[in-house]
Structures are given as C-alpha cells and as structure tokens.
Design a protein around this motif. Sequence first.
Motif, PDB file in Angstrom:
ATOM      1  N   GLU A 414       0.805  -1.215   0.000  1.00 37.59           N
ATOM      2  CA  GLU A 414       0.000   0.000   0.000  1.00 37.59           C
ATOM      3  C   GLU A 414       0.844   1.275   0.000  1.00 37.59           C
ATOM      4  OE1 GLU A 414      -0.446  -2.546   1.930  1.00 37.59           O
ATOM      5  OE2 GLU A 414      -2.569  -3.141   2.052  1.00 37.59           O
ATOM      6  N   MET A 415       2.030   1.227   0.609  1.00 44.61           N
ATOM      7  CA  MET A 415       2.871   2.425   0.698  1.00 44.61           C
ATOM      8  C   MET A 415       4.148   2.278  -0.128  1.00 44.61           C
ATOM      9  SD  MET A 415       2.504   3.570   4.707  1.00 44.61           S
ATOM     10  CE  MET A 415       3.469   5.049   4.398  1.00 44.61           C
ATOM     11  N   ALA A 416       4.048   1.562  -1.239  1.00 41.67           N
ATOM     12  CA  ALA A 416       5.233   1.325  -2.074  1.00 41.67           C
ATOM     13  C   ALA A 416       5.840   2.633  -2.566  1.00 41.67           C
ATOM     14  CB  ALA A 416       4.861   0.433  -3.260  1.00 41.67           C
ATOM     15  N   GLY A 417       5.002   3.591  -2.923  1.00 37.86           N
ATOM     16  CA  GLY A 417       5.515   4.872  -3.405  1.00 37.86           C
ATOM     17  C   GLY A 417       6.320   5.605  -2.346  1.00 37.86           C
ATOM     18  N   THR A 418       5.863   5.526  -1.106  1.00 32.57           N
ATOM     19  CA  THR A 418       6.588   6.172  -0.010  1.00 32.57           C
ATOM     20  C   THR A 418       7.923   5.491   0.237  1.00 32.57           C
ATOM     21  OG1 THR A 418       4.480   6.780   1.031  1.00 32.57           O
ATOM     22  CG2 THR A 418       6.453   6.833   2.418  1.00 32.57           C
ATOM     23  N   LEU A 419       7.939   4.157   0.199  1.00 37.33           N
ATOM     24  CA  LEU A 419       9.188   3.427   0.408  1.00 37.33           C
ATOM     25  C   LEU A 419      10.181   3.721  -0.708  1.00 37.33           C
ATOM     26  CD1 LEU A 419      10.867   1.476   2.040  1.00 37.33           C
ATOM     27  CD2 LEU A 419       9.738  -0.424   0.859  1.00 37.33           C
ATOM     28  N   VAL A 420       9.702   3.833  -1.943  1.00 39.88           N
ATOM     29  CA  VAL A 420      10.591   4.209  -3.051  1.00 39.88           C
ATOM     30  C   VAL A 420      11.160   5.598  -2.819  1.00 39.88           C
ATOM     31  CG1 VAL A 420      10.664   4.795  -5.500  1.00 39.88           C
ATOM     32  CG2 VAL A 420       9.527   2.698  -4.770  1.00 39.88           C
ATOM     33  N   ALA A 421      10.323   6.526  -2.372  1.00 41.48           N
ATOM     34  CA  ALA A 421      10.786   7.891  -2.119  1.00 41.48           C
ATOM     35  C   ALA A 421      11.861   7.910  -1.040  1.00 41.48           C
ATOM     36  CB  ALA A 421       9.602   8.768  -1.703  1.00 41.48           C
ATOM     37  N   ILE A 422      11.667   7.165   0.032  1.00 46.80           N
ATOM     38  CA  ILE A 422      12.654   7.101   1.114  1.00 46.80           C
ATOM     39  C   ILE A 422      13.953   6.473   0.604  1.00 46.80           C
ATOM     40  CG2 ILE A 422      13.182   6.034   3.343  1.00 46.80           C
ATOM     41  CD1 ILE A 422      10.138   6.205   3.936  1.00 46.80           C
ATOM     42  N   SER A 423      13.829   5.362  -0.120  1.00 46.33           N
ATOM     43  CA  SER A 423      15.012   4.653  -0.615  1.00 46.33           C
ATOM     44  C   SER A 423      15.783   5.487  -1.619  1.00 46.33           C
ATOM     45  CB  SER A 423      14.589   3.327  -1.258  1.00 46.33           C
ATOM     46  OG  SER A 423      13.867   2.517  -0.345  1.00 46.33           O
ATOM     47  N   ALA A 424      15.071   6.114  -2.554  1.00 44.62           N
ATOM     48  CA  ALA A 424      15.725   6.932  -3.567  1.00 44.62           C
ATOM     49  C   ALA A 424      16.379   8.155  -2.936  1.00 44.62           C
ATOM     50  CB  ALA A 424      14.718   7.363  -4.632  1.00 44.62           C
ATOM     51  N   GLY A 425      15.705   8.776  -1.987  1.00 45.28           N
ATOM     52  CA  GLY A 425      16.285   9.934  -1.325  1.00 45.28           C
ATOM     53  C   GLY A 425      17.591   9.591  -0.629  1.00 45.28           C
ATOM     54  N   ALA A 426      17.606   8.476   0.092  1.00 44.54           N
ATOM     55  CA  ALA A 426      18.803   8.081   0.836  1.00 44.54           C
ATOM     56  C   ALA A 426      19.961   7.756  -0.092  1.00 44.54           C
ATOM     57  CB  ALA A 426      18.480   6.883   1.733  1.00 44.54           C
ATOM     58  N   VAL A 427      19.683   7.055  -1.190  1.00 46.28           N
ATOM     59  CA  VAL A 427      20.761   6.615  -2.083  1.00 46.28           C
ATOM     60  C   VAL A 427      21.169   7.719  -3.056  1.00 46.28           C
ATOM     61  CG1 VAL A 427      21.431   4.926  -3.827  1.00 46.28           C
ATOM     62  CG2 VAL A 427      20.026   4.207  -1.894  1.00 46.28           C
ATOM     63  N   PHE A 428      20.213   8.300  -3.752  1.00 43.75           N
ATOM     64  CA  PHE A 428      20.526   9.303  -4.770  1.00 43.75           C
ATOM     65  C   PHE A 428      21.265  10.501  -4.179  1.00 43.75           C
ATOM     66  CE2 PHE A 428      16.905   8.390  -8.051  1.00 43.75           C
ATOM     67  CZ  PHE A 428      17.274   7.056  -8.070  1.00 43.75           C
ATOM     68  N   MET A 429      20.755  11.022  -3.065  1.00 38.37           N
ATOM     69  CA  MET A 429      21.283  12.289  -2.557  1.00 38.37           C
ATOM     70  C   MET A 429      22.526  12.127  -1.697  1.00 38.37           C
ATOM     71  SD  MET A 429      18.131  14.878  -2.052  1.00 38.37           S
ATOM     72  CE  MET A 429      16.613  14.738  -2.991  1.00 38.37           C
ATOM     73  N   GLY A 430      22.988  10.899  -1.541  1.00 36.92           N
ATOM     74  CA  GLY A 430      24.301  10.718  -0.937  1.00 36.92           C
ATOM     75  C   GLY A 430      25.387  11.338  -1.784  1.00 36.92           C
ATOM     76  N   ALA A 431      25.053  11.636  -3.049  1.00 40.84           N
ATOM     77  CA  ALA A 431      26.018  12.251  -3.967  1.00 40.84           C
ATOM     78  C   ALA A 431      26.084  13.760  -3.823  1.00 40.84           C
ATOM     79  CB  ALA A 431      25.642  11.897  -5.412  1.00 40.84           C
ATOM     80  N   ASN A 432      25.252  14.355  -2.981  1.00 42.82           N
ATOM     81  CA  ASN A 432      25.214  15.817  -2.897  1.00 42.82           C
ATOM     82  C   ASN A 432      26.453  16.420  -2.249  1.00 42.82           C
ATOM     83  OD1 ASN A 432      22.763  16.095  -4.176  1.00 42.82           O
ATOM     84  ND2 ASN A 432      21.565  16.196  -2.302  1.00 42.82           N
ATOM     85  N   THR A 433      27.126  15.667  -1.375  1.00 48.92           N
ATOM     86  CA  THR A 433      28.323  16.172  -0.695  1.00 48.92           C
ATOM     87  C   THR A 433      29.364  15.051  -0.648  1.00 48.92           C
ATOM     88  OG1 THR A 433      27.764  15.464   1.561  1.00 48.92           O
ATOM     89  CG2 THR A 433      26.835  17.563   0.808  1.00 48.92           C
TER      90      THR A 433
END
Length: 481
Positions: A414-433
Amino acid sequence: MVQPLVVGARRLGLAAVPFGCLSLPALAAEQGHGVDGASLGGVWALPFVGILLSIALGPLLAPRFWHHHFGKVAAAWALAFLVPFAIVQGPPAVVTPLAEALLHDYIPFVVLLGALFTIAGGILVTGNLHGSPRTNLALLGIGTLLASVIGTTGASMVMIRPLIRANDGRRHNVHVIVFFIFLVSNLGGSLTPIGDPPLFLGYLRGIGFFWTTMHMLKETAFAAVVLLALFYAIDRRLYHRDDDFRGRLDPTPDTGRLGLEGVVNLLLLLVVVGAVLMSGAWKPGIGFRMFGVDVELQNLVRDALLIIAALASLWLTPAGLRARNGFEWGPIVEVAKLFAGIFVTIIPVLAMLRAAHDGAFAPLIRLVTAADGTPIDAMYFWATGLLSSFLDNAPTYLVFFNLAGGDPAHLMTEMAGTLVAISAGAVFMGANTYIGNAPNFMVKSIAEASGIRMPSFFGYMAWSAGILIPLFLITTLIFFL
C-alpha cells in the motif's frame, strides 16, 4: 555517506564492493544510542555542525594544518559533545551511547570499508585505454551497473584507477571524477540491498531482496541516463578543447588492451559478500552485553570473516601489485579518523530526529505528513535525501522508514511509493556532498593522490547543486507527485 565516508568516507574489485554499505547495523540506529532525543535542545547539534564545517573549510583555509591534524580536529569535536554531555547528564550517561556508536556503528563500518578497500586494492586492471568521451562513457556505465552487484564501495575502488589512468594526460579531467562519484559511488547502488547500506538495512527489516530492483528501476534508469548523457555532452566539449594542450606527456600511455591481475581477490570479495549476507540471514539468538550494549554472534562472525579476508588479501596478493596499482593507506585512514568524529557527534542529532514530533526537528517531521495523516512522497524523498547528504544515510533511512510505519509488508504494498521515495532519497542524494556516502571521500582522496585537483567541499557542492538538484526536482515531478 556518510556512508557517513560518511566522509570519506563515509569515502572501496569486482565483487568487493558491495559491502561498504552493508555493515552498518540497524540496531543502534533504532535504539537512538540510549539518548532521549525529546529532551535535547538544538545546541547539542553544534559539535556535529562543527565537524562538518571543519571538513568543509579546513582543507580550503588551512590545507597544511588540516593535512597533518585532521584527526585531532575530529577528536576535538567528539569531545565537544562527550564532555558537556557527561557533565550535564552524568558520566554514566555517556557510556552506553558511546559504546553503541562504537560497537554497533563505527567498528563494523570501518571493518567493512577497510576489508573492501584492502581487497579491491589488490585487483589491478592492467593496460590503459584512451580517455575519449566514448571510452569514459563506457567506463562510467559499467561502473554504474557494477555498483548494484558489488556495492558502491567495491565498484568505486575497482573502476576509479583505470578511469584516472585513461584521463591522466588530459587538462580537463575533474568533471570525470565528479560524475564518477554521482553515478558509481551513489546512484548505481540503488537496485539491490548489496548496492548501498540503507537498502541493506531495509532488507534486514523484511524488504524483499529484489523489491528495489523492480520498484526503483525506472527512477534509477531515468536519473542514470540523464547523467550519462549530460556527462557525454560536457566531456565531448572539453575533450576537443584539449587538442592544443602542450603540457606534460601522458604518464600512462594508451595501450588499448586491458588485463586483470590479483584474481584471487575476486574470491575474497565473494567471502565479503557472503559474510555480509550471512549476518542478515542468520539469527542464532546468541550474544552478550558489553557496557550495556547487546553484541550478537552473527555480527562478530561477520566482522571476523571480513578481517580474515583482508589479511588473506595482503598475504596472497603478488608482491609489488599494490604498488603498481597506486595503492596507499591514506584514504582509508582519513575516512576512519574523520568518521570516528562523525559517528560520535551524530549521536544527539539522530536521537532528536528519532524523537519525531517531540524532538527539536519536529517542524521537519511535520513536512512529510499531510493534514489527514497521509504521507507526502515528494517530501519523504527530499527530507530523507537532504539529511542523507550530511548525516549517515543508513540511520537516516531508518528514521523515515520507521516514521512511515516500519511495517515491511505494508510499505512494500500500500505504501510502495513512499518506500521508493525514502530509498531513492537516501541513495541518490548521498552524492550531494563528499560526506554523503563513504566512497565519495575515498574517490576524492585517490584522485588527489593521483595529481587531480578536486573541488573543495563547497566547490563539489556547486557541482551537485548545479547538476543533481535540478535532476532531483525533475525526478520529483515525474515520479513522486
């Protein structure tokens, strides 16, 4: 991170990589290091802010001092938290939080990164390709795919030196390393629990091994294709501007042929992978307490296997291979020292985040939930991502994982979209710094040791702000709204 390495570290051959992310246990992250975050004020975050500013400004304002004393600076900021906390709360109050930070977070983190760094350093890709735009594009593409198979650390350590050699005769090569950090050290680890530590922690909590492969493929593919296309356009333009360069000769002339030495280390990487996966699947229920902290048998066995694998690599790798590979201990030492300070000073910050609506960061927590109580996926993506840019992305992932309910079955459906958002945020934005994920800092250190003048902390953030932030805004519009 930090992957905090987180600086560096959070700032490592073919199968060796996956684990720079996997060793960060979740228990300490969930327990909050025994600190009541609801009772802490924002002032307790100052030592963490201080160490981040030191990492950012030290190499820029006082490079010689920083080079010789960065470990002392990190220790000073750690004490800036520990001593006042002991005075206010009493000395016993420091013991358990510090023991949890060391036993559950820092020691496993350094053991895993150290094992991967050591083993990957014994894998030598011989020969040298010409760093043309097509060749660089192919190397970045291969590294991005490898990251989800052997982890961002492993893929970074295997691919960075061949990429540096291919481009060491070019005047314009900094952008090649920057995009390498974007793609190989971060984004590429999005598709399996082996790829990046936050996803491994989700796997330990019941998220299916191939869940991210199936549910994050389109977001990952979109971001990777955009970055690769942008890199090719930039690299092609700068490559043609190098035609009239009359500087030093290429120190590693092109051969057009590649080979592989130190193959025994590929087997040792499999040992690392097996040890990490074992610690997540085997739960014998055996352990003991040290300084009020539970130490579990599977984690001890994992760390012992990692140390044995690293020692075996030093023993079995042919003499002279590491020297020819440009291997140095400096990057892992730098990561170990800086992240020691980061893991200590981050204790109160994570505790306040875990206190959610009762903590000092309650306004941030309220941003991710609508008035009717439903999650706002776009805000989960950005809140998780921005915090993961400066905090360790593994515990940050768990904070928002638990904030979203923490039930893996519900989150995967039911909350797959939220889990994707959390997972993508953690992995993708590790590249910001540089400190968003451990391989970032390691790649920076290796590039600098090879003579490449990498951007400063804020200089790198200028790259990420100009390239990644617009990409993540577009990703938000397409996938999370």
